[in-house]
Structures are given as C-alpha cells and as structure tokens.
Design an enzyme around this catalytic site. Structure first.
Site, PDB file in Angstrom:
ATOM      1  N   LYS A  78      36.350 -32.365  61.884  1.00  0.00           N
ATOM      2  CA  LYS A  78      36.808 -32.625  60.435  1.00  0.00           C
ATOM      3  C   LYS A  78      36.051 -34.073  60.017  1.00  0.00           C
ATOM      4  O   LYS A  78      35.964 -34.849  60.883  1.00  0.00           O
ATOM      5  CB  LYS A  78      38.319 -32.623  60.431  1.00  0.00           C
ATOM      6  N   SER A 153      44.110 -28.923  54.195  1.00  0.00           N
ATOM      7  CA  SER A 153      42.740 -29.710  53.878  1.00  0.00           C
ATOM      8  C   SER A 153      41.498 -29.447  54.967  1.00  0.00           C
ATOM      9  O   SER A 153      40.451 -29.720  54.706  1.00  0.00           O
ATOM     10  CB  SER A 153      43.013 -31.061  53.636  1.00  0.00           C
ATOM     11  N   SER A 177      47.905 -29.160  57.145  1.00  0.00           N
ATOM     12  CA  SER A 177      46.156 -29.028  56.985  1.00  0.00           C
ATOM     13  C   SER A 177      45.810 -28.432  58.155  1.00  0.00           C
ATOM     14  O   SER A 177      44.509 -28.208  57.913  1.00  0.00           O
ATOM     15  CB  SER A 177      45.848 -30.591  56.552  1.00  0.00           C
TER      16      SER A 177
HETATM   17  N1  GLN Z   1      48.662 -29.764  51.445  1.00  0.00           N
HETATM   18  C1  GLN Z   1      49.354 -31.060  51.804  1.00  0.00           C
HETATM   19  C2  GLN Z   1      48.825 -31.839  51.073  1.00  0.00           C
HETATM   20  O1  GLN Z   1      48.215 -31.720  50.019  1.00  0.00           O
HETATM   21  C3  GLN Z   1      48.955 -31.297  53.210  1.00  0.00           C
HETATM   22  C4  GLN Z   1      47.729 -31.924  53.441  1.00  0.00           C
HETATM   23  C5  GLN Z   1      47.487 -32.313  55.086  1.00  0.00           C
HETATM   24  O2  GLN Z   1      48.163 -31.910  55.907  1.00  0.00           O
HETATM   25  N2  GLN Z   1      46.740 -33.233  55.058  1.00  0.00           N
HETATM   26  O3  GLN Z   1      49.522 -33.048  50.954  1.00  0.00           O
END
Ligand code: GLN
Length: 470
Positions: A78, A153, A177
């Site tokens: 990532k 994400s 994410s």
């Molecule tokens: N969907 C969650 C957010 O937007 C989780 C994001 C993440 O785990 N980086 O904060």
C-alpha cells in the site's frame, strides 16, 4: 508452467523450495497479469522497475541456502508504507514528489525474509475512506465487477490480490481498511492486535488505531505474512511482543453473535451467507451463542470523533516546508494555506476540520473527552464478552460492494459502511475478514466476508476458525 500467479503463497513457497519454479518466473507471471489487468483496474499506482532483479536476488539467496517461506514471494505494498528510495504518497497530491528515506519496520522484516515488492497500490488519500474513490489518482475497480468499488482504503492491495496481480499484499487498517476491501474483493484480511505490528514507517492516520495487516487469498497465507511482520520494535514504543499475551486455550470453540447490532441495516442476502457460515462453524464443533454489545452501536460515532482528532494532529506536518508539495503565497501562513488547500483532497480537508473542531477548547469536553470515555467503556464491554466467548462474529460489511460513485456525494452513507469494523480498532482487538461466499447483483457474483474478533493477542483463534470457513 502457466498460472504461477494463481498459486497461494504456501503453494508457491513449496514449489520454490523444491526447485520446481524460480522467483523470477513467479514475478514474471505477476507482471504479465499486471500488464493485462492493471490498466482497467488501477490497483497499482506504480510497478517497480527492479522486480525481476529483486526476484533474481531471492533466487540467489535460496541457492546459497536460505529458506524462509516468503523468500521470492511477490507482494504488493500500500502507498502509505515506506520503502527506502521509493516514492510513497498515501495517494495524495501533497506527497507527489516524496521519496522515502528509510524502510518501514514491516518492509525491513519482509526484505529480511526475501519477499519481492511488485509495486505500490492505490488507496483512499491518507487512508480516509471505504471505497478507494478518495485517491488523488482515480479509483481502483473491483475485479469481480468493474462497475463497483473494491472497498477501501486498501482497495488497491485487495484488488491486486483478488485479480492475481500479486500473491499477497500489505494494507493498513484504522477503522476497517484491510477487512472491508478484503470482504468486497473476496480475499482474507487481518487487522492485528494493536501493537502486534510496528507502525514505524507507516504514514500515520490515527496513531491509536492504525495497524498494518496482510491481505491474501488464504488464511494460511495471511498467517504467514502476519508472523513475519509482527513483533516488538524499538522504533515504535506502542509495539508489543506476542509473548506478553496470556496464551489462550487451543480449544477456542465458542462464538458470540451480537444479534441486536446485526439488526442495523444488514442486507438480507448478506445475512443469509452469514448464517450459512455460522452453520459451517457449528458443524465443525463450535458453539454459537447470542451476545449483547450495547456500546457497539456507539462505536461509529466514537470513531468519527477520535479518528479525525488524530488525523488533524498527524497531518499537521504536511505544511509545504518539510515534505512534498510546496506552494508560495503572500506570507508564510498563506504558503501553508495554499499548499494544504491544494495538496489535500476534499475528504482529507473535511477530516482535518472535524478533528480540529472536536479538539478545540470550547468543544473538547463535549466531543473528544466524551468519545475517549465511551471508547474505554467499549473496550471494557468487549473484554467482558470475550471472557465468555472466544470469538465474536459479524458480517464484515452490511452490503456487498457499492457501485462506483454511489456514495461519493454522501460522506455519512460512506461512514456508515464501517459499522462492524471500527470497534476492533477502538478496542485494539485483532479481527479478520474471511470470504463467506457471494451474493448476486445484476447477474454478477459479489463476494462478502465474515468478520471474527478475538481477545488481544489471540490471532491464532482467528486463523483456526478462518481455516475452517474457507
Ligand atoms: N473507512 C474508514 C475511514 O474512512 C476506515 C479507514 C481506514 O481503516 N484507514 O475512516
């Protein structure tokens, strides 16, 4: 040999060890698939120019007698995890020209093991999102239906693994994410116990919530990556060795299901797959009982106060002076405003404003103070439940993957996607998403995942149950 890119990591490792294949051939197979599918999927932001060299080095290390199961295994990383000498940008314009000056600890550990890095994967900018649509470089598409999101994400990492463009990947998980894109793409994703994996060299989002975790096609593969990257690290004072956790019984056989929580907007087809998976676990000797987690319904509200507060602090360092983009204004303050205004995308700016608001002196007690108190209560509640059951099961998401663009204009609808995943980040418990079949939408089979949560340090219980589900 064809389709080497479709092997699991464990299978490929055995073939490498037996001398049936080489790391160079394996890397080649992934590169060929990337060439075929990445132009439409946009899972990789960059494919590294030295993949074959890395693979040849791994082959040389094996010839010299090394034998780690990840030696020569091609992985995707990532874009918020630093690899020395490589671009790392968290899919943000503000870090467009940033080149990492050191390796994240997880990268160092994977390099020691001999893994091959294929490239850096797309993500929501700074990991803010659930669909990878917040990337400054365009969305990634779901390999199972390209009109849909891959989740986020870590959507690029999940799509790369699901589309056989890598054998495994690293993502990061602050509120789901790793698990949510794993669910939408039909792969396995683990959010480790907070502190089990060093955060040194991750571009921080919410420091008390973030963990790096593996995405892979099998539970065994995810377990292997986790065992390679975990451990206490002098560079991260919040990291802990797994030996600090009480060893659990090998016989974790009781699963709790928070039925009241499931009543909140769960898709009927997803529920059906969930019940089927519970039946599989029952047939394997697990007892399934109902549990109550009254505070869990508050988790989302608590998360969307604490996370932006930490985001606003962590992103203060991007000011046009230290890293990346730097725009000139009329004054120093104007330089900051211009750089941050143009460098950050809309969702990132929204979170910085929210976070600054909940931390401001007039509102700290009302929002941030309350949220931290509720977080502590939630942690107590989950710990209490996990004294009576060994695992907590929910679907990972309430629905299968949405259409591209379906939720981009409604941030609140996007935030609601995280209802089942944020709790484990707030409480620090480990949680895994394992594929639990598919649901049909417009003639396409869309994967959905089951989430299992265990006591701190009890990843083995997650892997044991996960292996029975796949
Ligand atoms: N969907 C969650 C957010 O937007 C989780 C994001 C993440 O785990 N980086 O904060």
């Amino acid at each position: 040999m064809s389709d080497l890119n479709k092997l699991s990591i464990i299978e490929a490792g055995k073939k490498l060890a037996a001398g049936e294949i080489t790391a160079a051939l394996l890397a080649d197979a992934c590169l060929a698939e990337i060439e075929k599918r990445n132009p439409s999927l946009n899972a990789y932001l960059e494919v590294f120019d030295d993949v074959l060299e890395q693979a040849k080095k791994a082959d040389e290390r094996r010839a010299a007698g090394e034998s780690h199961p990840l030696l020569g295994i091609p992985l995707a990383i990532k874009d918020n995890i630093l690899i020395e000498g490589r671009r790392a940008g968290a899919a943000s314009k503000i870090l467009e020209n940033y080149v990492a000056s050191y390796d994240a600890t997880v990268i160092k550990k994977l390099k020691d093991a001999g893994a091959v890095f294929l490239g850096r994967t797309n993500m929501d900018e700074f990991a803010h999102g659930s669909s990878t649509e917040n990337s400054a470089y365009g969305p990634t598409k779901n390999p199972h239906d390209e009109s849909r999101v891959p989740g986020g994400s870590s959507g690029g990492s999940a799509a790369a693994v699901a589309a056989h463009m890598a054998l495994g990947a690293l993502g990061t998980d602050t509120g789901g994410s790793v698990r949510e894109p794993a669910s939408f793409c039909g792969v396995v994703g683990l959010k480790p116990t907070y502190g089990a994996v060093s955060r040194s060299g991750l571009i921080a989002m919410g420091s008390s919530l973030d963990q790096a975790g593996p995405l892979a096609r099998t539970v065994e593969d995810a377990e292997l990556i986790f065992n390679t990257i975990r451990g206490k690290d002098p560079l991260d004072s919040t990291s802990i060795g797994m030996e600090n956790f009480k060893s659990q019984t090998a016989n974790n056989k009781k699963i709790g299901v928070p039925r009241t929580l499931l009543a909140q907007g769960l898709d009927a087809d997803v529920l059906q797959q969930f019940e089927k998976s519970l039946d599989i676990l029952r047939a394997k000797g697990y007892e399934v009982v109902d549990i109550e987690l009254p505070q869990a319904s508050l988790a989302l509200a608590v998360y969307y106060v604490i996370m932006p507060a930490e985001v606003s602090a962590n992103l203060a360092r991007f000011d046009g002076v230290r890293y990346g983009l730097s725009l000139k204004g009329e004054s120093l303050v104007d330089d900051y405003a211009k750089t941050r205004g143009e460098g950050f995308g809309a969702e990132v700016r929204r979170r910085i404003m929210l976070g600054t608001y909940v931390l401001s002196s007039g509102y700290y007690d009302a929002y941030y103070g309350k949220a931290t108190a509720a977080r502590a209560e939630l942690a107590r509640e989950v710990a209490g439940v996990l004294q009576h059951v060994d695992l907590i099961a929910t679907p990972t998401t309430t629905t299968p993957a949405a259409k591209l663009g379906e939720k981009t204009s409604d941030p609140l609808a996007m935030y609601l996607m995280d209802i089942f995943t944020v709790t484990a980040n707030l409480t620090g418990n480990p949680a895994i998403s394992v594929p639990m079949g598919t649901v049909t939408r417009e003639g396409k089979e869309l994967p959905v995942g089951m989430q299992l949560t265990a006591a701190h340090g009890d990843e083995p219980a997650l892997f044991a149950a996960g292996k029975l589900l796949q």
